[in-house]
Scaffold this active site. Structure first.
Site, PDB file in Angstrom:
ATOM      1  N   GLY A  40      10.049  20.770 -13.572  1.00 33.36           N
ATOM      2  CA  GLY A  40       8.675  20.392 -13.212  1.00 33.36           C
ATOM      3  C   GLY A  40       7.707  20.764 -14.325  1.00 33.36           C
ATOM      4  CG  HIS A  41       6.962  24.907 -15.201  1.00 36.21           C
ATOM      5  ND1 HIS A  41       7.961  25.603 -14.580  1.00 36.21           N
ATOM      6  CD2 HIS A  41       5.799  25.322 -14.640  1.00 36.21           C
ATOM      7  CE1 HIS A  41       7.441  26.413 -13.672  1.00 36.21           C
ATOM      8  NE2 HIS A  41       6.138  26.267 -13.678  1.00 36.21           N
ATOM      9  N   GLY A 151       0.803  20.201 -12.211  1.00 39.64           N
ATOM     10  CA  GLY A 151       1.737  19.488 -11.343  1.00 39.64           C
ATOM     11  C   GLY A 151       1.128  19.260  -9.972  1.00 39.64           C
TER      12      GLY A 151
END
Ligand code: PAF
Length: 284
Positions: A40-41, A151
Site C-alpha cells: 500500500g505504501h 492512501g
C-alpha cells in the site's frame, strides 16, 4: 541494500536537500508514513516517483497520534527492510527523524482538526486527528513538497488532511490513492503483523461485510438503519471481538445516511483480538 534512498535524520539537513532540489528546478513528492512499509505504501511511492522529480518518504512513528492505551510501543519498526523497499520503489530520500527532532521539549503548538474529524475515528480516538494533522503540517513545512500522497484506506484521515490544506492555505497538492488489498481482499495494513492465523481469517469479515453492503446498495437498498444492522450482524457472525463502527456515510461530509444516497462511503472499524482494523469502500 542499495545506496538509495539517502537517509536523513535532521530537519536542517533535509531543508538543505530541499533547497538544492528546488534550486535545480525539480519538483518534490512527499509520502508520509510510519514505516513497516507494505505494498500500500509502495504504491504511493511509485505514484510519487511517476508524478514528481524527487520523492521524499518520511518514516516516523508519530507518538502524538496514539492515545496512552494504544499500540505506540508495539507498533512494528522495520527500518532496514523499509529502506530496501524504498530503494526498489525509487524514493530519493528517507527522512527518519527522532521524537526529539520532531518534538523538542519547547514545542507546544498543535493543529485543531475540523468538524469532519469528530465522528467515526474521532469518536473512538478523540486525540488522534490532532496528532495526525500536527505532524503532517510539520512534515509539509519541513519538506516543502509540491505534492503529497496518502492512501484511501484511512478515508477520514485523507478528508481531514485535505480540509486542513484548504483551510490553512497550505501550498501543496494532495493525491489520495486507492486501497491496495491482499489477494484474498484484506486491505493491507502495518498492523496485520499482530494477527494470528485464526485472527487473520476473522479479519476478512471486514471486507466481506463491506462487499455485502456494497452489493445491497447497488441492488437498490436505501434503508440505512436496516443495512447497518445487517453489517453489524455480518461482523459478529465473522467472529470480530468488538465493533467500533459500521456505517454508510456521505462520501464528503461523513454524515451517516438514512435514506442512503450516492455517492456514499461504507466504513468499518472493528477489533479482532487486540488488533484494531479499518476498511472502507466508496459507492459512486
Ligand atoms: O497514515 C499514516 O501512516 C499516519 O497517520 C501519517 C499520515 C504518516 C501521520 O503520522
Amino acid at each position: 541494500m542499495s545506496d538509495f534512498p539517502r537517509v536523513i535524520e535532521k530537519i536542517d539537513a533535509l531543508r538543505a536537500f530541499v533547497s538544492q532540489t528546488r534550486t535545480a528546478g525539480k519538483t518534490i513528492g512527499l509520502v508520509p508514513t510510519m514505516g513497516a512499509l507494505h505494498e500500500g505504501h509502495l504504491s504511493l511511492v511509485r505514484r510519487s516517483v511517476e508524478q514528481t522529480d524527487v520523492t521524499i518518504v518520511t518514516v516516523f512513528v508519530n507518538p502524538t497520534q496514539f492515545a496512552p492505551d494504544e499500540d505506540l510501543s508495539a507498533y512494528p519498526r522495520t527500518l532496514d527492510q523499509d529502506l530496501d523497499l524504498l530503494a526498489q520503489a525509487g524514493a530519493a530520500v528517507a527522512f527518519v527523524p527522532s521524537n526529539e527532532e520532531m518534538y523538542p521539549p519547547n514545542c507546544s503548538t498543535t493543529v485543531s482538526p475540523c468538524e469532519l474529524s469528530s465522528a467515526l475515528e474521532g469518536e473512538f480516538r478523540p486525540t488522534h486527528f490532532g496528532g495526525v494533522l500536527t505532524v503532517v503540517l510539520k512534515l509539509f513545512n519541513i519538506c516543502q513538497a509540491d505534492m503529497a500522497f496518502f492512501g484511501s484506506k484511512d478515508y477520514q484521515q485523507s478528508l481531514v488532511i485535505q480540509k486542513m490544506v484548504e483551510d490553512l492555505n497550505v501550498p501543496i497538492q494532495i493525491e489520495v490513492c486507492p486501497i491496495v488489498r491482499e489477494p484474498d481482499g484484506m486491505a493491507m495494513s502495518s498492523r496485520s503483523v499482530y494477527l494470528s492465523a485464526e485472527e487473520r481469517e476473522i479479519a476478512l469479515s471486514l471486507k466481506r461485510t463491506i462487499d455485502l453492503a456494497k452489493d445491497q446498495i447497488q441492488q437498490g437498498q436505501r434503508d440505512g438503519f436496516e443495512l447497518i444492522t445487517e453489517m453489524r450482524q455480518s461482523l459478529i457472525d465473522g467472529g470480530v471481538t468488538s465493533i467500533d463502527y459500521a456505517v454508510v456515510a456521505d462520501a464528503k461530509t461523513l454524515e451517516t445516511l438514512d435514506p442512503i444516497q450516492l455517492p456514499c462511503v461504507i466504513l468499518v472499524a472493528a477489533h479482532v483480538g487486540s488488533t484494531r482494523l479499518i476498511d472502507n469502500c466508496v459507492v459512486e
